[in-house]
Design an enzyme around this catalytic site. Sequence first.
Site, PDB file in Angstrom:
ATOM      1  N   LYS A 264       0.843  -1.209   0.000  1.00  0.00           N
ATOM      2  CA  LYS A 264       0.000   0.000   0.000  1.00  0.00           C
ATOM      3  C   LYS A 264       0.877   1.257   0.000  1.00  0.00           C
ATOM      4  O   LYS A 264       0.570   2.240  -0.672  1.00  0.00           O
ATOM      5  CB  LYS A 264      -0.944  -0.013   1.215  1.00  0.00           C
ATOM      6  CG  LYS A 264      -2.043  -1.069   1.085  1.00  0.00           C
ATOM      7  CD  LYS A 264      -2.875  -1.243   2.340  1.00  0.00           C
ATOM      8  CE  LYS A 264      -3.864  -2.408   2.178  1.00  0.00           C
ATOM      9  NZ  LYS A 264      -4.743  -2.618   3.310  1.00  0.00           N
TER      10      LYS A 264
ATOM     11  N   GLN B 200      -4.587  -2.049   9.510  1.00  0.00           N
ATOM     12  CA  GLN B 200      -4.513  -3.331   8.822  1.00  0.00           C
ATOM     13  C   GLN B 200      -5.088  -4.451   9.687  1.00  0.00           C
ATOM     14  O   GLN B 200      -4.756  -4.581  10.860  1.00  0.00           O
ATOM     15  CB  GLN B 200      -3.040  -3.633   8.451  1.00  0.00           C
ATOM     16  CG  GLN B 200      -2.857  -4.852   7.572  1.00  0.00           C
ATOM     17  CD  GLN B 200      -3.486  -4.697   6.176  1.00  0.00           C
ATOM     18  OE1 GLN B 200      -3.603  -3.596   5.646  1.00  0.00           O
ATOM     19  NE2 GLN B 200      -3.903  -5.803   5.593  1.00  0.00           N
TER      20      GLN B 200
ATOM     21  N   ASP C 165     -11.124   2.610   4.314  1.00  0.00           N
ATOM     22  CA  ASP C 165     -11.430   1.178   4.181  1.00  0.00           C
ATOM     23  C   ASP C 165     -12.938   0.956   4.058  1.00  0.00           C
ATOM     24  O   ASP C 165     -13.376  -0.140   3.705  1.00  0.00           O
ATOM     25  CB  ASP C 165     -10.939   0.419   5.442  1.00  0.00           C
ATOM     26  CG  ASP C 165      -9.632  -0.319   5.201  1.00  0.00           C
ATOM     27  OD1 ASP C 165      -9.365  -0.675   4.033  1.00  0.00           O
ATOM     28  OD2 ASP C 165      -8.887  -0.530   6.176  1.00  0.00           O
TER      29      ASP C 165
HETATM   30  N1  LIG Z   1      -7.515  -2.723   6.824  1.00  0.00           N
HETATM   31  C1  LIG Z   1      -7.652  -3.724   5.958  1.00  0.00           C
HETATM   32  N2  LIG Z   1      -7.207  -4.956   6.282  1.00  0.00           N
HETATM   33  C2  LIG Z   1      -7.369  -5.966   5.379  1.00  0.00           C
HETATM   34  C3  LIG Z   1      -7.967  -5.742   4.113  1.00  0.00           C
HETATM   35  C4  LIG Z   1      -8.432  -4.436   3.820  1.00  0.00           C
HETATM   36  O1  LIG Z   1      -9.016  -4.162   2.732  1.00  0.00           O
HETATM   37  N3  LIG Z   1      -8.247  -3.461   4.757  1.00  0.00           N
HETATM   38  N4  LIG Z   1      -8.045  -6.762   3.178  1.00  0.00           N
HETATM   39  C5  LIG Z   1      -7.256  -7.967   3.349  1.00  0.00           C
HETATM   40  C6  LIG Z   1      -5.846  -7.916   2.831  1.00  0.00           C
HETATM   41  N5  LIG Z   1      -5.529  -6.963   1.745  1.00  0.00           N
HETATM   42  C7  LIG Z   1      -5.576  -5.651   2.005  1.00  0.00           C
HETATM   43  O2  LIG Z   1      -5.161  -5.177   3.019  1.00  0.00           O
HETATM   44  C8  LIG Z   1      -4.912  -7.376   0.520  1.00  0.00           C
HETATM   45  C9  LIG Z   1      -4.929  -8.672   0.090  1.00  0.00           C
HETATM   46  C10 LIG Z   1      -4.253  -9.052  -1.077  1.00  0.00           C
HETATM   47  C11 LIG Z   1      -3.571  -8.124  -1.834  1.00  0.00           C
HETATM   48  C12 LIG Z   1      -2.793  -8.489  -3.050  1.00  0.00           C
HETATM   49  O3  LIG Z   1      -2.266  -7.615  -3.712  1.00  0.00           O
HETATM   50  N6  LIG Z   1      -2.648  -9.764  -3.389  1.00  0.00           N
HETATM   51  C13 LIG Z   1      -1.801 -10.192  -4.481  1.00  0.00           C
HETATM   52  C14 LIG Z   1      -0.804 -11.202  -3.967  1.00  0.00           C
HETATM   53  C15 LIG Z   1       0.134 -10.586  -2.977  1.00  0.00           C
HETATM   54  C16 LIG Z   1       1.106 -11.587  -2.368  1.00  0.00           C
HETATM   55  O4  LIG Z   1       2.104 -11.870  -3.026  1.00  0.00           O
HETATM   56  O5  LIG Z   1       0.848 -12.032  -1.246  1.00  0.00           O
HETATM   57  C17 LIG Z   1      -2.642 -10.820  -5.576  1.00  0.00           C
HETATM   58  O6  LIG Z   1      -3.705 -11.366  -5.288  1.00  0.00           O
HETATM   59  O7  LIG Z   1      -2.190 -10.768  -6.718  1.00  0.00           O
HETATM   60  C18 LIG Z   1      -3.574  -6.823  -1.414  1.00  0.00           C
HETATM   61  C19 LIG Z   1      -4.226  -6.455  -0.256  1.00  0.00           C
HETATM   62  C20 LIG Z   1      -7.179  -8.335   4.832  1.00  0.00           C
HETATM   63  N7  LIG Z   1      -6.906  -7.201   5.665  1.00  0.00           N
END
Ligand SMILES: Nc1nc2c(c(=O)[nH]1)N[C@@H](CN(C=O)c1ccc(C(=O)N[C@@H](CCC(=O)O)C(=O)O)cc1)CN2
Length: 294
Positions: A53, A97, A120
């Site tokens: 982020k 987070q 969020d």
């Molecule tokens: N405060 C928050 N916490 C969490 C959220 C949220 O929206 N706000 N969502 C999830 C986790 N999340 C964001 O924080 C999130 C999950 C996945 C990815 C992402 O880019 N995934 C990649 C792979 C990344 C890797 O190598 O691990 C993909 O799918 O291509 C970004 C953000 C829980 N907590």
Amino acid sequence: MAEILDGLKVSKEIKAEIKVEVEKILESKKRAPHLVAILVGNNGASKAYVNSKVKDCEEVGFRSTLVKFPSTVSESELLEKIDELNKSKSVDGFIVQLPLPDQIDQEKIILAIDPRKDVDGFHPENFGKMALEMDTFLPATPFGILTLLERYNIETKGKDCVIIGRSKIVGRPMSILMGRKDFPGNSTVTLTHSYTKDIEEYTKKADIVITALGDPHFLKGEMIKEGAVVVDVGITRVDDDSPKGYYLAGDVDFDSCAAKASWITPVPGGVGPMTRAMLMKNTIIAYKTSVYND
Ligand SMILES: Nc1nc2c(c(=O)[nH]1)N[C@@H](CN(C=O)c1ccc(C(=O)N[C@@H](CCC(=O)O)C(=O)O)cc1)CN2
């Protein structure tokens, strides 16, 4: 064979659009939008998400601040920081987070965030506005899925949409958004969960299936109908012998579902990058609507 809903590609387009907006803001001698991320503890996945982020902020030209607390932080220390960020004139939006350690009451934390800075979209005021189709911050993952469907012109009107998983940050808001009157919505939604008697009975009839349960390879090709649109929110780190020590698994058994679906999101490169891009979108909305920026 299904076509790919390429979240990585669309997320790059969205971030490029935001970057242009930020350049215009800076040209007019105004300050850049500012996002603060609070990270508690040492969870590897949470650290990686928060770092990504911060990287996204750099990419689009935002200012970002990362606030780190040890996993032993008390609820009152965290609430104090939230109070400070709520009052700060230089902070447009901030996130805490998730998940948080057990000693912290997640609901208390979310309730403490000023809804105007809740990029969020988790605060009940924003959740309520979302349900009532009022302007507000939409939670980043559901917002990302809607945007992906919209950019690929996937028809949702009158379609049967089945969502698997009723989490507060994905499944539940997604079920509301898919049924809203605005595009992409107007679907007939079924929200399934761990007490649903026979999930397959629903998924087999669905035009759109959205999986958000965190169970690797749960959705198999035989559970969907020919031509279905399949959106995979699940990202689970599964240990293996690779140099990284794990691979990322979605809730969808990709090969068997792709053989039957019309459109499908990959993992990685589908919903995840869209989640990140929509946080940037919410931050620029917070900046534009901030009472401190006229
Ligand atoms: N405060 C928050 N916490 C969490 C959220 C949220 O929206 N706000 N969502 C999830 C986790 N999340 C964001 O924080 C999130 C999950 C996945 C990815 C992402 O880019 N995934 C990649 C792979 C990344 C890797 O190598 O691990 C993909 O799918 O291509 C970004 C953000 C829980 N907590």
